[in-house]
Motif scaffolding. Structure first.
Motif, PDB file in Angstrom:
ATOM      1  N   MET A   1       0.831  -1.194   0.000  1.00  0.00           N
ATOM      2  CA  MET A   1       0.000   0.000   0.000  1.00  0.00           C
ATOM      3  C   MET A   1       0.875   1.258   0.000  1.00  0.00           C
ATOM      4  N   VAL A   2       0.399   2.246  -0.737  1.00  0.00           N
ATOM      5  CA  VAL A   2       1.070   3.547  -0.787  1.00  0.00           C
ATOM      6  C   VAL A   2      -0.008   4.614  -0.599  1.00  0.00           C
ATOM      7  N   ARG A   3       0.211   5.503   0.362  1.00  0.00           N
ATOM      8  CA  ARG A   3      -0.671   6.666   0.541  1.00  0.00           C
ATOM      9  C   ARG A   3       0.077   7.883   0.003  1.00  0.00           C
ATOM     10  N   TYR A   4      -0.665   8.759  -0.663  1.00  0.00           N
ATOM     11  CA  TYR A   4      -0.005   9.937  -1.242  1.00  0.00           C
ATOM     12  C   TYR A   4      -1.002  11.073  -1.414  1.00  0.00           C
ATOM     13  N   ASN A   5      -0.475  12.234  -1.701  1.00  0.00           N
ATOM     14  CA  ASN A   5      -1.271  13.431  -1.953  1.00  0.00           C
ATOM     15  C   ASN A   5      -1.330  13.620  -3.459  1.00  0.00           C
ATOM     16  N   ALA A   6      -2.499  13.369  -4.069  1.00  0.00           N
ATOM     17  CA  ALA A   6      -2.618  13.419  -5.528  1.00  0.00           C
ATOM     18  C   ALA A   6      -2.627  14.853  -6.066  1.00  0.00           C
ATOM     19  N   PHE A   7      -3.170  15.794  -5.279  1.00  0.00           N
ATOM     20  CA  PHE A   7      -3.272  17.174  -5.742  1.00  0.00           C
ATOM     21  C   PHE A   7      -2.635  18.094  -4.697  1.00  0.00           C
ATOM     22  N   PRO A   8      -1.805  19.028  -5.130  1.00  0.00           N
ATOM     23  CA  PRO A   8      -1.096  19.884  -4.168  1.00  0.00           C
ATOM     24  C   PRO A   8      -2.031  20.778  -3.344  1.00  0.00           C
ATOM     25  N   ASP A   9      -3.220  21.113  -3.851  1.00  0.00           N
ATOM     26  CA  ASP A   9      -4.095  22.026  -3.117  1.00  0.00           C
ATOM     27  C   ASP A   9      -4.965  21.299  -2.070  1.00  0.00           C
ATOM     28  N   VAL A  10      -4.838  19.942  -1.981  1.00  0.00           N
ATOM     29  CA  VAL A  10      -5.601  19.155  -1.003  1.00  0.00           C
ATOM     30  C   VAL A  10      -4.622  18.685   0.069  1.00  0.00           C
ATOM     31  N   GLY A  11      -4.953  18.904   1.328  1.00  0.00           N
ATOM     32  CA  GLY A  11      -4.047  18.503   2.402  1.00  0.00           C
ATOM     33  C   GLY A  11      -4.112  17.012   2.695  1.00  0.00           C
TER      34      GLY A  11
ATOM     35  N   ASP B   1      -2.412  12.923   2.998  1.00  0.00           N
ATOM     36  CA  ASP B   1      -2.229  11.854   2.021  1.00  0.00           C
ATOM     37  C   ASP B   1      -3.504  11.017   1.981  1.00  0.00           C
ATOM     38  N   LEU B   2      -4.540  11.539   1.325  1.00  0.00           N
ATOM     39  CA  LEU B   2      -5.832  10.869   1.299  1.00  0.00           C
ATOM     40  C   LEU B   2      -6.022   9.984   0.072  1.00  0.00           C
ATOM     41  N   SER B   3      -5.142  10.068  -0.885  1.00  0.00           N
ATOM     42  CA  SER B   3      -5.182   9.166  -2.043  1.00  0.00           C
ATOM     43  C   SER B   3      -4.357   7.927  -1.708  1.00  0.00           C
ATOM     44  N   PHE B   4      -4.661   6.818  -2.385  1.00  0.00           N
ATOM     45  CA  PHE B   4      -3.961   5.568  -2.065  1.00  0.00           C
ATOM     46  C   PHE B   4      -3.900   4.647  -3.283  1.00  0.00           C
ATOM     47  N   SER B   5      -2.962   3.722  -3.235  1.00  0.00           N
ATOM     48  CA  SER B   5      -2.879   2.602  -4.176  1.00  0.00           C
ATOM     49  C   SER B   5      -2.579   1.354  -3.355  1.00  0.00           C
ATOM     50  N   ILE B   6      -3.368   0.299  -3.567  1.00  0.00           N
ATOM     51  CA  ILE B   6      -3.181  -0.966  -2.859  1.00  0.00           C
ATOM     52  C   ILE B   6      -3.037  -2.073  -3.901  1.00  0.00           C
ATOM     53  N   ALA B   7      -1.968  -2.849  -3.780  1.00  0.00           N
ATOM     54  CA  ALA B   7      -1.763  -4.009  -4.652  1.00  0.00           C
ATOM     55  C   ALA B   7      -2.075  -5.273  -3.850  1.00  0.00           C
ATOM     56  N   LEU B   8      -2.918  -6.134  -4.408  1.00  0.00           N
ATOM     57  CA  LEU B   8      -3.294  -7.412  -3.801  1.00  0.00           C
ATOM     58  C   LEU B   8      -2.868  -8.518  -4.763  1.00  0.00           C
TER      59      LEU B   8
END
Length: 167
Positions: A97-107, A109-116
């Motif tokens: 799993m990786v959490r990240y900030n997809a857009f600079p204007d949003v505070g 790390d609410l975006s994520f990618s999960i590999a199963l």
């Protein structure tokens, strides 16, 4: 002859002591042999009781029947184990799993990618992109650690993390 009797009378206590020790040793051997005999007798009685329930052919027949039943159960267990083994190879074993900030204007790390992934690195990668006004979720199939769809850097990172560890 008189010399012999004199020697015996002079050493009578030593001779008696020697014979007493010899008798004690003999008694110990008798007790040991008796114990072994009793154990052997118990074993013999068990065998005789078994034989009284039926003749030798009945006993061998019963043993062969029980052996065949055990063999059949073992064969069934082997089939079940092979089935579980095949099923286990396709089960999800690796998660990254990786959490990240997809857009600079949003505070945050609410975006994520999960590999199963399973043991063959087959599975899916799920990505959720969080924005202020909307959220998008994507699922992409993974075969042998690769996807036929373009992967983002975060999705590739999630797949690599999953490959390195298993649940």
């Amino acid at each position: 002859m008189q010399n012999f009797l004199d020697i015996i009378s002079q050493n009578a206590t030593m001779i008696i002591l020697f014979l007493s020790v010899l008798s004690i040793i003999e008694l110990i051997f008798i007790l040991i042999i008796n114990g072994k005999f009793l154990r052997l007798n118990r074993t013999y009685n068990k065998v005789i009781k078994t034989l009284e329930k039926g003749d030798v052919f009945d006993i061998f027949s019963r043993i062969l029947t029980e052996n065949e039943e055990i063999k059949n159960k073992l064969d069934k267990l082997r089939i079940d184990l092979n089935s579980l083994d095949k099923e286990g190879k396709t089960a999800i074993k690796k998660v990254g799993m990786v959490r990240y900030n997809a857009f600079p204007d949003v505070g945050s790390d609410l975006s994520f990618s999960i590999a199963l992934l399973d043991s063959n690195d087959d599975g899916i990668v799920l990505s959720g992109i969080y924005g202020r006004n909307e959220t998008a979720t994507f699922a992409k199939p993974i075969e042998r650690g690769q996807s036929k769809y373009p992967l983002s850097a975060e999705e590739v990172q999630a797949i690599e993390r999953a490959k390195r560890k298993a649940l």
